[in-house]
Write a protein that holds these residues in place. Structure first.
Motif, PDB file in Angstrom:
ATOM      1  N   ALA A   1      -1.799  -9.950  -9.658  1.00  0.00           N
ATOM      2  CA  ALA A   1      -2.888  -9.209  -9.015  1.00  0.00           C
ATOM      3  C   ALA A   1      -2.600  -9.045  -7.526  1.00  0.00           C
ATOM      4  N   GLY A   2      -2.034 -10.079  -6.923  1.00  0.00           N
ATOM      5  CA  GLY A   2      -1.660  -9.980  -5.509  1.00  0.00           C
ATOM      6  C   GLY A   2      -0.588  -8.935  -5.281  1.00  0.00           C
ATOM      7  N   PHE A   3       0.423  -8.898  -6.159  1.00  0.00           N
ATOM      8  CA  PHE A   3       1.449  -7.868  -6.045  1.00  0.00           C
ATOM      9  C   PHE A   3       0.850  -6.478  -6.233  1.00  0.00           C
ATOM     10  N   GLY A   4      -0.098  -6.366  -7.159  1.00  0.00           N
ATOM     11  CA  GLY A   4      -0.767  -5.079  -7.381  1.00  0.00           C
ATOM     12  C   GLY A   4      -1.547  -4.626  -6.155  1.00  0.00           C
ATOM     13  N   LEU A   5      -2.242  -5.563  -5.507  1.00  0.00           N
ATOM     14  CA  LEU A   5      -2.993  -5.215  -4.296  1.00  0.00           C
ATOM     15  C   LEU A   5      -2.062  -4.826  -3.154  1.00  0.00           C
ATOM     16  N   LEU A   6      -0.941  -5.504  -3.033  1.00  0.00           N
ATOM     17  CA  LEU A   6       0.033  -5.120  -2.008  1.00  0.00           C
ATOM     18  C   LEU A   6       0.583  -3.722  -2.274  1.00  0.00           C
ATOM     19  N   GLY A   7       0.851  -3.412  -3.537  1.00  0.00           N
ATOM     20  CA  GLY A   7       1.320  -2.071  -3.886  1.00  0.00           C
ATOM     21  C   GLY A   7       0.271  -1.016  -3.606  1.00  0.00           C
ATOM     22  N   LEU A   8      -1.000  -1.322  -3.899  1.00  0.00           N
ATOM     23  CA  LEU A   8      -2.089  -0.385  -3.623  1.00  0.00           C
ATOM     24  C   LEU A   8      -2.239  -0.148  -2.120  1.00  0.00           C
ATOM     25  N   ALA A   9      -2.122  -1.207  -1.332  1.00  0.00           N
ATOM     26  CA  ALA A   9      -2.209  -1.056   0.121  1.00  0.00           C
ATOM     27  C   ALA A   9      -1.080  -0.177   0.636  1.00  0.00           C
ATOM     28  N   TRP A  10       0.132  -0.384   0.132  1.00  0.00           N
ATOM     29  CA  TRP A  10       1.263   0.444   0.551  1.00  0.00           C
ATOM     30  C   TRP A  10       1.031   1.893   0.163  1.00  0.00           C
ATOM     31  N   LEU A  11       0.507   2.124  -1.033  1.00  0.00           N
ATOM     32  CA  LEU A  11       0.236   3.488  -1.489  1.00  0.00           C
ATOM     33  C   LEU A  11      -0.804   4.168  -0.609  1.00  0.00           C
ATOM     34  N   LEU A  12      -1.841   3.434  -0.214  1.00  0.00           N
ATOM     35  CA  LEU A  12      -2.862   4.010   0.666  1.00  0.00           C
ATOM     36  C   LEU A  12      -2.284   4.357   2.035  1.00  0.00           C
ATOM     37  N   PHE A  13      -1.456   3.468   2.582  1.00  0.00           N
ATOM     38  CA  PHE A  13      -0.820   3.763   3.868  1.00  0.00           C
ATOM     39  C   PHE A  13       0.051   5.012   3.772  1.00  0.00           C
ATOM     40  N   ALA A  14       0.841   5.110   2.728  1.00  0.00           N
ATOM     41  CA  ALA A  14       1.742   6.254   2.564  1.00  0.00           C
ATOM     42  C   ALA A  14       0.951   7.550   2.382  1.00  0.00           C
ATOM     43  N   THR A  15      -0.143   7.488   1.631  1.00  0.00           N
ATOM     44  CA  THR A  15      -0.958   8.681   1.403  1.00  0.00           C
ATOM     45  C   THR A  15      -1.601   9.161   2.696  1.00  0.00           C
ATOM     46  N   THR A  16      -2.181   8.246   3.465  1.00  0.00           N
ATOM     47  CA  THR A  16      -2.822   8.666   4.716  1.00  0.00           C
ATOM     48  C   THR A  16      -1.797   9.222   5.689  1.00  0.00           C
ATOM     49  N   ARG A  17      -0.610   8.662   5.693  1.00  0.00           N
ATOM     50  CA  ARG A  17       0.440   9.159   6.583  1.00  0.00           C
ATOM     51  C   ARG A  17       0.848  10.583   6.191  1.00  0.00           C
ATOM     52  N   ALA A  18       0.973  10.831   4.886  1.00  0.00           N
ATOM     53  CA  ALA A  18       1.360  12.170   4.423  1.00  0.00           C
ATOM     54  C   ALA A  18       0.275  13.192   4.728  1.00  0.00           C
ATOM     55  N   VAL A  19      -0.985  12.814   4.524  1.00  0.00           N
ATOM     56  CA  VAL A  19      -2.092  13.736   4.810  1.00  0.00           C
ATOM     57  C   VAL A  19      -2.154  14.035   6.304  1.00  0.00           C
ATOM     58  N   GLU A  20      -1.952  13.020   7.120  1.00  0.00           N
ATOM     59  CA  GLU A  20      -1.983  13.209   8.574  1.00  0.00           C
ATOM     60  C   GLU A  20      -0.872  14.160   9.025  1.00  0.00           C
ATOM     61  N   ARG A  21       0.310  14.001   8.486  1.00  0.00           N
ATOM     62  CA  ARG A  21       1.414  14.892   8.850  1.00  0.00           C
ATOM     63  C   ARG A  21       1.151  16.323   8.401  1.00  0.00           C
ATOM     64  N   ARG A  22       0.568  16.480   7.218  1.00  0.00           N
ATOM     65  CA  ARG A  22       0.278  17.823   6.712  1.00  0.00           C
ATOM     66  C   ARG A  22      -0.762  18.506   7.599  1.00  0.00           C
TER      67      ARG A  22
END
Length: 152
Positions: free
Chosen positions: A63-84
């Motif tokens: 579950a901890g690994f899953g939460l870390l993956g979700l956090a990374w996914l959220l960071f990557a998504t916000t970064r992509a939206v910001e660049r767009r």
């Protein structure tokens, strides 16, 4: 406890195979097999097996690994939206993008980069001429001659 038992059984089997190999007078191979056979017992004695089983078989760790993956996914998504957004509307409200190598300034005289003397093309794309189609055929005749020379 089960992992330690399995590692001990694997080591015992490996040492038995090493003994049979040594009986056949293949001492170098027997020594190598014995070395491989001792690795699982060494891992058990150092605690690596216990640590690995605690990590692999605990749902809270996954579950901890899953939460870390979700956090990374959220960071990557916000970064992509910001660049767009910055790429679509670079208005005065948008923050300036950092430029490597200093501030971006327009060229003082864009036409000054063209050569003053040359072949007379002036550097403009419409003045450049394409080579005739016959010149392209000459290139292929050279290739054909090379292939014929080598019997291809």
């Amino acid at each position: 406890m089960l992992a330690e038992t399995i590692c001990s059984a694997v080591s015992a089997a490996g040492l038995g195979i090493a003994a049979l190999t040594a009986y056949r007078k293949r001492f170098l191979a027997a020594t190598r097999i014995a070395a491989y056979a001792l690795v699982p017992v060494g891992l058990v004695l150092t605690g690596v097996v216990q640590w690995a089983t605690e990590v692999v078989f605990k749902p809270t760790v996954w579950a901890g690994f899953g939460l870390l993956g979700l956090a990374w996914l959220l960071f990557a998504t916000t970064r992509a939206v910001e660049r767009r957004r910055l790429a679509k509307a670079p208005g005065p409200a948008a923050p300036p993008e950092p430029v490597r190598g200093g501030p971006a300034r327009p060229a003082v005289a864009p036409a000054a980069s063209r050569p003053a003397t040359g072949t007379g093309t002036g550097g403009r794309p419409e003045d450049r001429r394409q080579p005739p189609a016959a010149a392209a055929g000459d290139d292929f005749s050279d290739i054909e001659a090379i292939l014929k020379k080598h019997g291809i």
